[in-house]
Design a protein around this motif. Structure first.
Motif, short mmCIF file in Angstrom:
data_model
loop_
_atom_site.label_atom_id
_atom_site.label_comp_id
_atom_site.label_asym_id
_atom_site.label_seq_id
_atom_site.Cartn_x
_atom_site.Cartn_y
_atom_site.Cartn_z
N UNK A 1 24.56 -60.59 -30.94
CA UNK A 1 24.41 -59.24 -30.49
C UNK A 1 24.69 -58.36 -29.58
N UNK A 2 25.23 -59.56 -28.99
CA UNK A 2 26.36 -58.37 -27.21
C UNK A 2 27.36 -57.82 -28.01
N UNK A 3 27.38 -58.06 -29.03
CA UNK A 3 29.45 -57.17 -29.65
C UNK A 3 28.27 -55.90 -30.33
N UNK A 4 27.46 -56.25 -31.07
CA UNK A 4 26.60 -55.46 -32.23
C UNK A 4 26.25 -54.07 -30.65
N UNK A 5 25.97 -54.60 -28.86
CA UNK A 5 25.77 -53.20 -28.44
C UNK A 5 26.86 -52.70 -28.15
N UNK A 6 27.23 -53.08 -27.45
CA UNK A 6 29.17 -52.68 -27.25
C UNK A 6 29.35 -51.77 -28.52
N UNK A 7 29.88 -52.31 -29.84
CA UNK A 7 29.81 -50.98 -31.38
C UNK A 7 28.75 -50.16 -30.98
N UNK A 8 27.74 -50.63 -30.86
CA UNK A 8 26.50 -49.22 -30.42
C UNK A 8 26.61 -48.22 -29.15
N UNK A 9 27.74 -48.59 -28.35
CA UNK A 9 28.07 -47.72 -27.35
C UNK A 9 26.70 -47.49 -26.83
N UNK A 10 26.31 -48.99 -26.69
CA UNK A 10 24.75 -49.03 -25.84
C UNK A 10 24.99 -50.04 -24.49
N UNK A 11 25.78 -49.41 -23.02
CA UNK A 11 24.77 -50.72 -22.15
C UNK A 11 24.47 -50.77 -21.94
N UNK A 12 23.05 -49.19 -21.51
CA UNK A 12 21.99 -50.53 -21.41
C UNK A 12 21.34 -51.39 -22.33
N UNK A 13 21.90 -50.92 -23.51
CA UNK A 13 20.78 -51.94 -24.66
C UNK A 13 22.26 -53.18 -24.37
#
Length: 213
Positions: free
Chosen positions: A181-193
């Motif tokens: 899930x952390x990697x997915x937030x990185x890939x989505x370019x979503x630092x808040x998420x």
């Protein structure tokens, strides 16, 4: 013939490593005589090594009884969790979009190695992998001072993970899913998420008795 200073350094390094990797578990009482015999040296350098470890907060020496390996207290664990959350979330926030996406691509293949280590009950292997995994988030900032601060916390994290190895082995799927899930937030370019996923990973799932994995 080794000098007392070099023998004390060797005794310090060996005993500290054994504490951090869980060979000497929290609550264990270490004996000068036993350590000296195991390390093949006299008690004098062992005594010096134990005094240094006590100064660093890893043990408490009780005269004529031995040295007690300290457990991290609830407040220390909570403080460690807070510090890692701040550092890792800040690292990702400060990174560029390109860096975040490239980091996601680099970390994705590492999940299989993490899973394999947990399934094999290889605590040393998993601890090394997960500390490097989380360090990558701090490194993403490009801030050498943040990385240095994070590295100072690594030994406490290693001690905590080694002490709670059974819990880690019991929740393989959950840990890997949270890392994914952390990697997915990185890939989505979503630092808040990412920060919210990291907070959940640290606080909600593992609880204060374990802290960040």
């Amino acid at each position: 013939m080794p000098t007392i200073d070099s023998a004390a350094e060797r005794a310090y390094a060996a005993t500290r490593t054994a504490i951090l990797d869980g060979t000497h578990r929290p609550g264990a009482m270490l004996s000068e005589n036993e350590l000296a015999g195991r390390l093949g040296m006299s008690r004098t350098p062992v005594r010096a090594a134990l005094a240094r470890l006590q100064d660093e907060g890893w043990i408490t020496i009780y005269p004529k009884r031995g040295a007690l390996v300290r457990e991290l207290g609830a407040r220390e664990i909570a403080d460690l969790a807070d510090a890692r959350l701040i550092l890792e979330a800040m690292g990702v926030q400060r990174a560029t979009s390109e860096v975040r996406r490239a980091l996601a691509d680099r970390l994705e293949p590492e999940l299989d190695a993490q899973r394999d280590a947990l399934v094999a009950r290889d605590i040393d292997g998993f601890v090394a992998l997960t500390i490097a995994f989380h360090r990558s988030f701090v490194e993403a900032s490009g801030n050498a001072v943040l990385v240095e601060i994070g590295d100072r916390l690594a030994d406490r994290q290693r001690l905590l993970l080694s002490a709670h190895r059974d819990l880690l082995f019991d929740r393989v799927d959950e840990t890997i899913a949270e890392h994914r899930a952390l990697i997915e937030r990185l890939r989505a370019d979503d630092p808040a998420g990412f920060a919210e996923a990291l907070r959940a990973h640290i606080m909600d799932t593992h609880g204060p008795e374990l802290g960040p994995v």
